[in-house]
Design an enzyme around this catalytic site. Structure first.
Site, PDB file in Angstrom:
ATOM      1  N   LYS A  99       7.316   7.006  -0.362  1.00  0.00           N
ATOM      2  CA  LYS A  99       7.610   6.106  -2.324  1.00  0.00           C
ATOM      3  C   LYS A  99       8.897   5.617  -3.363  1.00  0.00           C
ATOM      4  CE  LYS A  99       4.248   9.496  -3.086  1.00  0.00           C
ATOM      5  NZ  LYS A  99       3.665   9.991  -4.340  1.00  0.00           N
TER       6      LYS A  99
ATOM      7  N   TYR B  11      -4.664   3.174  -5.103  1.00  0.00           N
ATOM      8  CA  TYR B  11      -5.256   5.014  -5.525  1.00  0.00           C
ATOM      9  C   TYR B  11      -6.518   4.989  -6.328  1.00  0.00           C
ATOM     10  CZ  TYR B  11      -0.859   6.242  -4.410  1.00  0.00           C
ATOM     11  OH  TYR B  11       0.324   6.894  -3.721  1.00  0.00           O
TER      12      TYR B  11
ATOM     13  N   PHE C 152      -3.520  11.476 -14.396  1.00  0.00           N
ATOM     14  CA  PHE C 152      -2.213  10.638 -13.987  1.00  0.00           C
ATOM     15  C   PHE C 152      -2.159   9.326 -13.458  1.00  0.00           C
ATOM     16  CE2 PHE C 152      -3.939  13.283 -10.522  1.00  0.00           C
ATOM     17  CZ  PHE C 152      -4.280  12.381 -10.129  1.00  0.00           C
TER      18      PHE C 152
ATOM     19  N   ARG D   2       1.364  16.444   7.110  1.00  0.00           N
ATOM     20  CA  ARG D   2       0.407  16.465   4.980  1.00  0.00           C
ATOM     21  C   ARG D   2       1.501  18.736   5.568  1.00  0.00           C
ATOM     22  NH1 ARG D   2      -1.735  14.508   2.079  1.00  0.00           N
ATOM     23  NH2 ARG D   2      -2.542  16.879   0.178  1.00  0.00           N
TER      24      ARG D   2
ATOM     25  N   THR E 189       1.983  18.764  -2.991  1.00  0.00           N
ATOM     26  CA  THR E 189       1.868  18.058  -3.725  1.00  0.00           C
ATOM     27  C   THR E 189       3.338  18.361  -4.720  1.00  0.00           C
ATOM     28  OG1 THR E 189      -0.117  17.280  -2.853  1.00  0.00           O
ATOM     29  CG2 THR E 189       0.889  15.954  -5.121  1.00  0.00           C
TER      30      THR E 189
ATOM     31  N   ARG F 140       9.021  17.240   0.670  1.00  0.00           N
ATOM     32  CA  ARG F 140       9.500  17.809  -0.629  1.00  0.00           C
ATOM     33  C   ARG F 140      10.033  18.664  -0.734  1.00  0.00           C
ATOM     34  NH1 ARG F 140       2.608  16.212  -0.685  1.00  0.00           N
ATOM     35  NH2 ARG F 140       3.012  13.691  -0.871  1.00  0.00           N
TER      36      ARG F 140
ATOM     37  N   ASN G 192       7.369  12.392  -5.081  1.00  0.00           N
ATOM     38  CA  ASN G 192       7.660  13.869  -4.406  1.00  0.00           C
ATOM     39  C   ASN G 192       7.486  12.791  -2.975  1.00  0.00           C
ATOM     40  OD1 ASN G 192       4.937  13.003  -3.399  1.00  0.00           O
ATOM     41  ND2 ASN G 192       3.872  14.326  -4.822  1.00  0.00           N
TER      42      ASN G 192
ATOM     43  N   HIS H 218       3.684  10.291   0.795  1.00  0.00           N
ATOM     44  CA  HIS H 218       2.057   9.857   0.556  1.00  0.00           C
ATOM     45  C   HIS H 218       1.258   9.527   2.075  1.00  0.00           C
ATOM     46  CE1 HIS H 218      -1.686   9.514  -0.486  1.00  0.00           C
ATOM     47  NE2 HIS H 218      -1.691   8.500   1.026  1.00  0.00           N
TER      48      HIS H 218
ATOM     49  N   GLU I 180      -6.745   3.487   4.252  1.00  0.00           N
ATOM     50  CA  GLU I 180      -5.040   3.340   3.518  1.00  0.00           C
ATOM     51  C   GLU I 180      -5.362   2.749   4.846  1.00  0.00           C
ATOM     52  OE1 GLU I 180      -4.914   7.433   0.912  1.00  0.00           O
ATOM     53  OE2 GLU I 180      -3.644   7.253   2.520  1.00  0.00           O
TER      54      GLU I 180
END
Length: 142
Positions: free
Chosen positions: A9, A49, A57, A85, A91, A102, A112, A115, A126
């Site tokens: 990100k 998203y 959010f 993950r 998250t 993270r 964070n 993704h 995606e």
């Protein structure tokens, strides 16, 4: 072999963590089969998203994701979705395991660093959002 999408990100890019993120994925048996840097427009971030459009959010997330360049990549490997993950961590970085991306680098639940797709269905959507078939390359282990 399973494929998944991961994004470094804007906060990860600005903190010069692109190489660190890729290194952690590769050290855990994942292969990068597609990679590029993009700068999402607000509309593109909203499209990506869209599944969260009714969440409180959504606006701040899409503002953040369109605030600077991101690095998007397709990762391949055994159980790639769950492995990515696990390497990323929860998250919320305060709840992430020690040694995860993270926990080590994230500022908060939104900023964070990374993704990762959360299911085969989201990975399929995606990956195709950012890459066409000619941009994804088969790689053999040596």
């Amino acid at each position: 072999m399973e494929r998944t999408l991961s994004i470094v990100k804007p906060d990860g890019v600005s903190k010069n963590l692109i190489g660190e993120v890729i290194k952690r994925f590769e050290q855990n048996g994942l292969r990068v089969v597609a990679l590029k840097m993009v700068k999402l427009s607000k509309t593109q971030a909203e499209g990506f998203y869209a599944v969260h459009k009714d969440k409180p959010f959504f606006q701040s997330l899409t503002d953040f994701m369109s605030s600077g360049p991101c690095v998007v990549m397709v990762l391949e490997g055994k159980d790639a979705i769950s492995k990515v993950r696990e390497i990323m961590g929860a998250t919320d970085p305060k709840k992430a395991e020690t040694g995860t991306i993270r926990r080590d680098f994230a500022q908060n639940i939104e900023r964070n660093i990374v993704h990762g797709s959360d299911s085969k269905e989201s990975a399929s959507f995606e990956i195709s959002y950012f890459f066409n078939a000619l941009e994804i390359h088969e790689r053999r282990e040596e």
